[in-house]
Design a protein around this motif. Structure first.
Motif, PDB file in Angstrom:
ATOM      1  N   ALA A  42     -92.406 -13.693 -33.954  1.00  0.00           N
ATOM      2  CA  ALA A  42     -91.208 -13.856 -33.207  1.00  0.00           C
ATOM      3  C   ALA A  42     -90.379 -13.819 -34.420  1.00  0.00           C
ATOM      4  O   ALA A  42     -89.505 -13.759 -33.898  1.00  0.00           O
ATOM      5  N   SER A  43     -90.480 -14.886 -35.290  1.00  0.00           N
ATOM      6  CA  SER A  43     -89.911 -15.064 -36.044  1.00  0.00           C
ATOM      7  C   SER A  43     -89.938 -14.870 -37.784  1.00  0.00           C
ATOM      8  O   SER A  43     -90.267 -14.793 -38.044  1.00  0.00           O
ATOM      9  N   VAL A  44     -88.343 -13.732 -37.783  1.00  0.00           N
ATOM     10  CA  VAL A  44     -88.606 -12.693 -38.916  1.00  0.00           C
ATOM     11  C   VAL A  44     -87.935 -13.709 -40.137  1.00  0.00           C
ATOM     12  O   VAL A  44     -86.816 -13.245 -39.695  1.00  0.00           O
ATOM     13  N   LEU A  45     -87.879 -13.826 -41.873  1.00  0.00           N
ATOM     14  CA  LEU A  45     -87.227 -13.368 -42.293  1.00  0.00           C
ATOM     15  C   LEU A  45     -87.444 -12.419 -43.325  1.00  0.00           C
ATOM     16  O   LEU A  45     -88.477 -12.391 -43.666  1.00  0.00           O
ATOM     17  N   ILE A  46     -86.280 -11.836 -43.587  1.00  0.00           N
ATOM     18  CA  ILE A  46     -86.011 -10.900 -44.617  1.00  0.00           C
ATOM     19  C   ILE A  46     -85.187 -11.496 -45.369  1.00  0.00           C
ATOM     20  O   ILE A  46     -83.932 -11.415 -45.603  1.00  0.00           O
ATOM     21  N   LEU A  47     -85.598 -11.282 -46.785  1.00  0.00           N
ATOM     22  CA  LEU A  47     -85.121 -11.761 -48.103  1.00  0.00           C
ATOM     23  C   LEU A  47     -84.620 -10.382 -48.551  1.00  0.00           C
ATOM     24  O   LEU A  47     -85.777  -9.851 -49.079  1.00  0.00           O
ATOM     25  N   GLY A  48     -83.112  -9.894 -48.854  1.00  0.00           N
ATOM     26  CA  GLY A  48     -83.086  -9.101 -49.653  1.00  0.00           C
ATOM     27  C   GLY A  48     -82.665  -8.083 -48.591  1.00  0.00           C
ATOM     28  O   GLY A  48     -82.394  -8.271 -47.614  1.00  0.00           O
ATOM     29  N   GLY A  49     -82.868  -6.724 -48.493  1.00  0.00           N
ATOM     30  CA  GLY A  49     -82.654  -5.360 -47.740  1.00  0.00           C
ATOM     31  C   GLY A  49     -81.469  -5.222 -47.308  1.00  0.00           C
ATOM     32  O   GLY A  49     -81.332  -5.212 -45.815  1.00  0.00           O
ATOM     33  N   GLY A  50     -80.664  -5.656 -48.028  1.00  0.00           N
ATOM     34  CA  GLY A  50     -79.616  -5.758 -47.245  1.00  0.00           C
ATOM     35  C   GLY A  50     -78.956  -3.860 -47.283  1.00  0.00           C
ATOM     36  O   GLY A  50     -77.717  -3.810 -45.617  1.00  0.00           O
ATOM     37  N   ASP A  51     -79.940  -2.959 -46.911  1.00  0.00           N
ATOM     38  CA  ASP A  51     -79.431  -1.794 -46.071  1.00  0.00           C
ATOM     39  C   ASP A  51     -79.601  -1.166 -44.818  1.00  0.00           C
ATOM     40  O   ASP A  51     -79.774  -0.802 -44.483  1.00  0.00           O
ATOM     41  N   GLY A  52     -80.437  -3.061 -44.458  1.00  0.00           N
ATOM     42  CA  GLY A  52     -81.180  -2.960 -42.908  1.00  0.00           C
ATOM     43  C   GLY A  52     -82.039  -1.607 -43.072  1.00  0.00           C
ATOM     44  O   GLY A  52     -81.973  -1.593 -41.431  1.00  0.00           O
ATOM     45  N   LEU A  53     -82.880  -1.286 -43.201  1.00  0.00           N
ATOM     46  CA  LEU A  53     -84.254  -0.184 -43.487  1.00  0.00           C
ATOM     47  C   LEU A  53     -84.900  -1.461 -42.952  1.00  0.00           C
ATOM     48  O   LEU A  53     -85.282  -0.710 -42.217  1.00  0.00           O
ATOM     49  N   ALA A  54     -85.565  -2.425 -43.973  1.00  0.00           N
ATOM     50  CA  ALA A  54     -86.650  -3.015 -43.191  1.00  0.00           C
ATOM     51  C   ALA A  54     -86.493  -3.514 -41.975  1.00  0.00           C
ATOM     52  O   ALA A  54     -86.696  -3.622 -41.542  1.00  0.00           O
ATOM     53  N   THR A  88     -83.629 -24.462 -49.222  1.00  0.00           N
ATOM     54  CA  THR A  88     -82.924 -25.474 -48.263  1.00  0.00           C
ATOM     55  C   THR A  88     -83.178 -25.010 -46.229  1.00  0.00           C
ATOM     56  O   THR A  88     -82.815 -26.012 -45.908  1.00  0.00           O
ATOM     57  N   ALA A  89     -84.217 -24.305 -46.473  1.00  0.00           N
ATOM     58  CA  ALA A  89     -84.471 -23.365 -44.904  1.00  0.00           C
ATOM     59  C   ALA A  89     -85.331 -24.535 -44.377  1.00  0.00           C
ATOM     60  O   ALA A  89     -86.139 -25.707 -44.716  1.00  0.00           O
ATOM     61  N   ASP A  90     -84.555 -25.169 -43.329  1.00  0.00           N
ATOM     62  CA  ASP A  90     -85.349 -26.511 -42.044  1.00  0.00           C
ATOM     63  C   ASP A  90     -85.979 -25.717 -41.469  1.00  0.00           C
ATOM     64  O   ASP A  90     -86.596 -26.179 -40.490  1.00  0.00           O
ATOM     65  N   VAL A  91     -86.582 -24.453 -41.785  1.00  0.00           N
ATOM     66  CA  VAL A  91     -87.113 -23.658 -40.291  1.00  0.00           C
ATOM     67  C   VAL A  91     -89.390 -23.404 -40.987  1.00  0.00           C
ATOM     68  O   VAL A  91     -88.844 -22.739 -42.090  1.00  0.00           O
ATOM     69  N   ARG A  92     -90.028 -22.694 -40.021  1.00  0.00           N
ATOM     70  CA  ARG A  92     -90.801 -22.436 -41.258  1.00  0.00           C
ATOM     71  C   ARG A  92     -91.218 -21.246 -40.107  1.00  0.00           C
ATOM     72  O   ARG A  92     -91.183 -20.040 -38.367  1.00  0.00           O
ATOM     73  N   TYR A  93     -90.680 -19.162 -40.796  1.00  0.00           N
ATOM     74  CA  TYR A  93     -91.110 -18.504 -40.272  1.00  0.00           C
ATOM     75  C   TYR A  93     -92.439 -17.941 -40.595  1.00  0.00           C
ATOM     76  O   TYR A  93     -93.581 -18.164 -40.696  1.00  0.00           O
ATOM     77  N   ASP A  94     -92.651 -16.890 -39.060  1.00  0.00           N
ATOM     78  CA  ASP A  94     -94.075 -16.018 -39.272  1.00  0.00           C
ATOM     79  C   ASP A  94     -94.285 -15.035 -39.941  1.00  0.00           C
ATOM     80  O   ASP A  94     -95.683 -14.941 -40.066  1.00  0.00           O
ATOM     81  N   ALA A 148     -93.559 -23.034 -48.145  1.00  0.00           N
ATOM     82  CA  ALA A 148     -93.491 -24.702 -47.622  1.00  0.00           C
ATOM     83  C   ALA A 148     -92.621 -23.932 -46.414  1.00  0.00           C
ATOM     84  O   ALA A 148     -92.133 -24.949 -45.800  1.00  0.00           O
ATOM     85  N   ILE A 149     -92.021 -22.995 -46.550  1.00  0.00           N
ATOM     86  CA  ILE A 149     -91.068 -22.588 -45.334  1.00  0.00           C
ATOM     87  C   ILE A 149     -91.711 -21.096 -44.839  1.00  0.00           C
ATOM     88  O   ILE A 149     -91.503 -20.267 -43.204  1.00  0.00           O
ATOM     89  N   THR A 150     -93.365 -21.543 -44.538  1.00  0.00           N
ATOM     90  CA  THR A 150     -94.450 -20.297 -43.744  1.00  0.00           C
ATOM     91  C   THR A 150     -95.555 -21.503 -43.331  1.00  0.00           C
ATOM     92  O   THR A 150     -95.927 -22.425 -43.224  1.00  0.00           O
ATOM     93  N   HIS A 151     -96.463 -20.850 -41.896  1.00  0.00           N
ATOM     94  CA  HIS A 151     -97.236 -22.102 -41.071  1.00  0.00           C
ATOM     95  C   HIS A 151     -98.531 -20.814 -42.110  1.00  0.00           C
ATOM     96  O   HIS A 151     -98.628 -19.464 -42.475  1.00  0.00           O
ATOM     97  N   ALA A 152     -99.527 -21.242 -41.714  1.00  0.00           N
ATOM     98  CA  ALA A 152    -100.985 -20.785 -41.617  1.00  0.00           C
ATOM     99  C   ALA A 152    -101.359 -19.555 -41.453  1.00  0.00           C
ATOM    100  O   ALA A 152    -101.949 -19.380 -42.164  1.00  0.00           O
ATOM    101  N   HIS A 153    -101.093 -19.284 -40.393  1.00  0.00           N
ATOM    102  CA  HIS A 153    -100.988 -18.112 -39.845  1.00  0.00           C
ATOM    103  C   HIS A 153     -99.741 -17.271 -39.778  1.00  0.00           C
ATOM    104  O   HIS A 153     -99.617 -16.112 -39.622  1.00  0.00           O
ATOM    105  N   SER A 154     -98.518 -17.796 -40.995  1.00  0.00           N
ATOM    106  CA  SER A 154     -98.295 -16.152 -41.530  1.00  0.00           C
ATOM    107  C   SER A 154     -98.151 -15.300 -42.431  1.00  0.00           C
ATOM    108  O   SER A 154     -99.219 -15.853 -43.142  1.00  0.00           O
ATOM    109  N   VAL A 155     -97.686 -14.059 -42.060  1.00  0.00           N
ATOM    110  CA  VAL A 155     -97.415 -12.963 -43.030  1.00  0.00           C
ATOM    111  C   VAL A 155     -96.218 -12.648 -43.642  1.00  0.00           C
ATOM    112  O   VAL A 155     -95.499 -12.960 -43.246  1.00  0.00           O
ATOM    113  N   VAL A 156     -96.549 -12.996 -45.422  1.00  0.00           N
ATOM    114  CA  VAL A 156     -95.251 -12.449 -46.109  1.00  0.00           C
ATOM    115  C   VAL A 156     -95.932 -12.115 -46.767  1.00  0.00           C
ATOM    116  O   VAL A 156     -96.829 -10.845 -47.191  1.00  0.00           O
TER     117      VAL A 156
END
Length: 287
Positions: A75-87, A145-151, A179-187
């Protein structure tokens, strides 16, 4: 810099047959988006190749679709980089994705993606999607500084070509991702280095994520695989705190990746001068 310098011009790029669509020296890098006579577009940053529209789907399907298909709830996704919008384009194809944060260092890259018609079309105008929150910021500072955990977290950085980029592939950074993911998050992390550079990054990731699924893809998916050109290959690390399986069907738009192919692309060895996969055997040979 004039508008003609920043956007499409009548001048040719460094390759005589290419047409420059966007060229700008930002505070961070030299950005050139060019169109080939075939109509395909390509992006270079500081003269380092980033993508070609003919084969970028292979790269982005492995990088972005694999973690979405594995995540129990993407449900919650973080993309680091990827400014070309393709990911981001690929991630937004999945209805289960409710919100995506894209953190891109260079505002000029975001301007290019939003304004060059050819890239707007290729990215499916993903930056304008209401589910996307686009932030111009340094990934290191954002993660600290992120204070949420991403899926799902997708690291779409350039391959290591400088000390600054090496910080994004270091153990300290992967600890911060944990630290910003949880046990079942995928990186998902794009690496694109030969084995000598790839194995240490796997070890650095493994120090923070217990489960790894390293992957290799031949970007020239339509060609016979002969291991000849190392530049046609990209490698990735998919990681989690817990073992993951494929749960979600591939998006209908996918042309390369499938449920059957994901395990075949897994790199089985963890040493040596070659990568070994069921898809390609022992190729390419970097000796």
């Amino acid at each position: 810099m004039s508008e003609a310098d920043q956007h499409e011009s009548g001048h040719e790029s460094g390759h005589e047959s290419e047409r420059v669509l966007f060229s700008q020296r930002s505070p961070f890098q030299d950005i050139v988006l060019a169109q080939e006579p075939s109509g395909h577009i390509n992006l270079t940053l500081d003269d380092v190749w980033q993508f070609r529209s003919q084969d970028e789907h292979v790269f982005h399907e492995v990088l972005a679709d694999t973690p979405i298909m594995m995540a129990a709830s993407p449900a919650s996704v973080l993309i680091l980089g990827g400014g070309d919008g393709l990911a981001l384009r690929n991630v937004l194809r999945y209805p289960a994705v409710r919100q995506v944060t894209l953190c891109e260092l260079d505002p000029c890259v975001l301007t290019m993606t939003r304004t060059v018609p050819e890239l707007v079309a290729l990215s499916e105008n993903s930056l304008a999607d209401p589910r996307a929150q686009v932030i111009a910021a340094d990934a290191l500072a954002f993660v600290e500084t992120a204070d949420v955990r991403y899926d799902v977290v997708i690291c779409d950085f350039p391959a290591v070509t400088s000390p600054e980029l090496s910080r994004l592939f270091a153990p300290a950074f992967f600890r911060q991702l944990a630290a910003i993911t949880h046990a079942h998050s995928v990186v998902s992390i794009q690496v694109s280095l030969d084995p000598a550079g790839f194995w240490p990054i796997c070890a650095a990731v493994e120090a923070s994520f217990a489960w790894l699924h390293p992957m290799l893809a031949n970007l020239d998916a339509a060609a016979d695989v002969d291991g000849g050109d190392d530049d046609n290959w990209a490698d990735f690390v998919i990681a989690s705190q817990t073992p993951q399986v494929l749960r979600t069907k591939p998006a209908a738009e996918l042309r390369f990746l499938s449920h059957a192919r994901v395990p075949r692309l897994r790199i089985k060895n963890r040493a040596g001068d070659r990568f070994e996969t069921d898809e390609y055997g022992q190729m390419p040979d970097y000796r």
